[in-house]
Design a protein around this motif. Structure first.
Motif, PDB file in Angstrom:
ATOM      1  N   ILE A  77      25.511  39.470  37.366  1.00 29.18           N
ATOM      2  CA  ILE A  77      24.222  39.468  38.068  1.00 29.18           C
ATOM      3  C   ILE A  77      23.071  39.340  37.083  1.00 29.18           C
ATOM      4  CG2 ILE A  77      22.668  40.822  39.536  1.00 29.18           C
ATOM      5  CD1 ILE A  77      25.171  42.072  40.805  1.00 29.18           C
ATOM      6  N   ASP A  80      22.609  35.874  36.423  1.00 29.90           N
ATOM      7  CA  ASP A  80      22.099  35.150  37.594  1.00 29.90           C
ATOM      8  C   ASP A  80      20.642  35.472  37.879  1.00 29.90           C
ATOM      9  OD1 ASP A  80      24.631  34.083  37.934  1.00 29.90           O
ATOM     10  OD2 ASP A  80      25.157  35.358  39.639  1.00 29.90           O
ATOM     11  N   LEU A  81      20.291  36.753  37.798  1.00 31.03           N
ATOM     12  CA  LEU A  81      18.981  37.223  38.274  1.00 31.03           C
ATOM     13  C   LEU A  81      18.149  37.888  37.180  1.00 31.03           C
ATOM     14  CD1 LEU A  81      19.994  38.834  41.717  1.00 31.03           C
ATOM     15  CD2 LEU A  81      19.269  36.480  41.264  1.00 31.03           C
ATOM     16  N   ALA A 309      29.624  40.592  42.556  1.00 31.69           N
ATOM     17  CA  ALA A 309      28.284  40.140  42.164  1.00 31.69           C
ATOM     18  C   ALA A 309      27.589  39.421  43.309  1.00 31.69           C
ATOM     19  CB  ALA A 309      28.381  39.227  40.942  1.00 31.69           C
ATOM     20  N   GLU A 313      24.243  41.021  44.637  1.00 32.53           N
ATOM     21  CA  GLU A 313      23.053  40.171  44.482  1.00 32.53           C
ATOM     22  C   GLU A 313      22.317  40.021  45.807  1.00 32.53           C
ATOM     23  OE1 GLU A 313      23.580  36.307  42.834  1.00 32.53           O
ATOM     24  OE2 GLU A 313      24.441  37.058  40.960  1.00 32.53           O
TER      25      GLU A 313
END
Length: 321
Positions: A77, A80-81, A309, A313
């Motif tokens: 994560i 990703d974020l 995840a 997320e």
């Protein structure tokens, strides 16, 4: 094989479903993430931390013994974020709910003699995971409960009794079923208290209580008796019992506790992983070993963490609107 089987039962399963108390990144030696608008703290056990090689490589130097891996869902994560959330990952293998709430933990790393001896063992104690949470925290994810229930001890007993029975019947259920309601009640009480403490420490944070994935398939006949890449000598009857009377009720207990806190919500991993158990061809869960010789102790692999995840997320993005 029988001797190794017993040794694995006594030592390896002690790490199964371990949960994780970790230490704030500044104590663990992790490299700080790029600054972001929102602060996210990841708490939990080995199902959060990663721990096994099938969930990636440990990345923190110096090691603190919690065995966070780079393909565990908090780290996935973060990649990703990371522009939205600044991660502090304090998950740790072998943690209980109390290790998250207010008890320090002495991590074990990969020290499981005589099978495995960790050259860095013993590790210094790490603070309670809640120490990483504060008034500025925006999102808390927490996945814990299996060690408080004592699932590792139950699984160890199932291995021993299944081997003695030659794979017949439900010897583990017969021996331990009467004590399971008390174990689940302990999880409920301690989980309620943990959520209260987290809310007090971070009054404005959204708490995401992450459940456990599918571990045992709905059809236990998929599982091969005496296969250490699955559940070893646990009988099919006891696998059904583990699923129906322990693992599914554990998730229900966590979900029910989550309902006691307005600021908390439950992240279900069970349904999405239903066809990806230890005994499924497309498994997201490893058995006692990952072929040919990696000890895995019934933990999610990288695919399982990717699934976690995705769901965490989504919950994080919903939490910030």
């Amino acid at each position: 094989m029988a001797r190794f089987h017993t040794r694995l039962a006594l030592l390896g399963s002690a790490a199964a479903l371990t949960a994780g108390a970790a230490v704030p990144a500044q104590f663990a030696g992790a490299q700080p993430a790029a600054a972001a608008d929102r602060q996210w703290v990841a708490l939990g056990d080995s199902y959060t931390a990663g721990v096994i090689p099938a969930a990636g490589d440990t990345f923190e130097v110096p090691r603190d013994g919690c065995e966070r891996t780079d393909r565990s869902y908090p780290q996935v994560i973060d990649r990703d974020l990371g522009s939205l959330f600044d991660l502090t990952n304090v998950s740790c293998g072998a943690a209980t709910i109390e290790n998250v709430t207010d008890e320090a933990q002495e991590p074990i790393g990969r020290h499981l003699p005589p099978i495995s001896e960790d050259p860095d063992y013993p590790f210094p104690a790490v603070p309670p995971q809640s120490a990483a949470v504060g008034p500025g925290t925006d999102v808390i994810s927490v996945g814990v409960g299996g060690n408080t229930l004592g699932f590792a001890d139950v699984l160890r007993k199932c291995l021993e009794l299944g081997q003695e029975s030659g794979g017949v019947g439900t010897p583990c259920k017969d021996a331990l079923a009467a004590g399971i309601p008390a174990r689940l009640n302990k999880v409920s009480q301690e989980y309620d208290r943990m959520l209260t403490v987290l809310h007090e420490r971070a009054p404005h944070a959204k708490i995401l209580a992450v459940g456990y994935p599918t571990i045992v398939p709905q059809d236990a006949s998929k599982c091969r008796y005496s296969d250490l890449t699955q559940f070893g000598s646990v009988t099919q009857g006891d696998l059904d019992w583990l699923r129906q009377d322990i693992l599914e009720p554990l998730n229900k207990t966590i979900e029910k506790s989550t309902g006691t806190q307005e600021a908390a919500s439950f992240v279900d991993l069970y349904d999405s992983s239903r066809n990806h158990s230890v005994c499924d061809a497309g498994k997201w869960m490893e058995g006692f070993i990952t072929a040919p010789d990696q000890l895995s102790f019934v933990h999610p692999n990288a695919l399982g963490h990717r699934n976690a995840a995705d769901h965490v997320e989504e919950a994080m993005l919903n939490a910030i609107g």
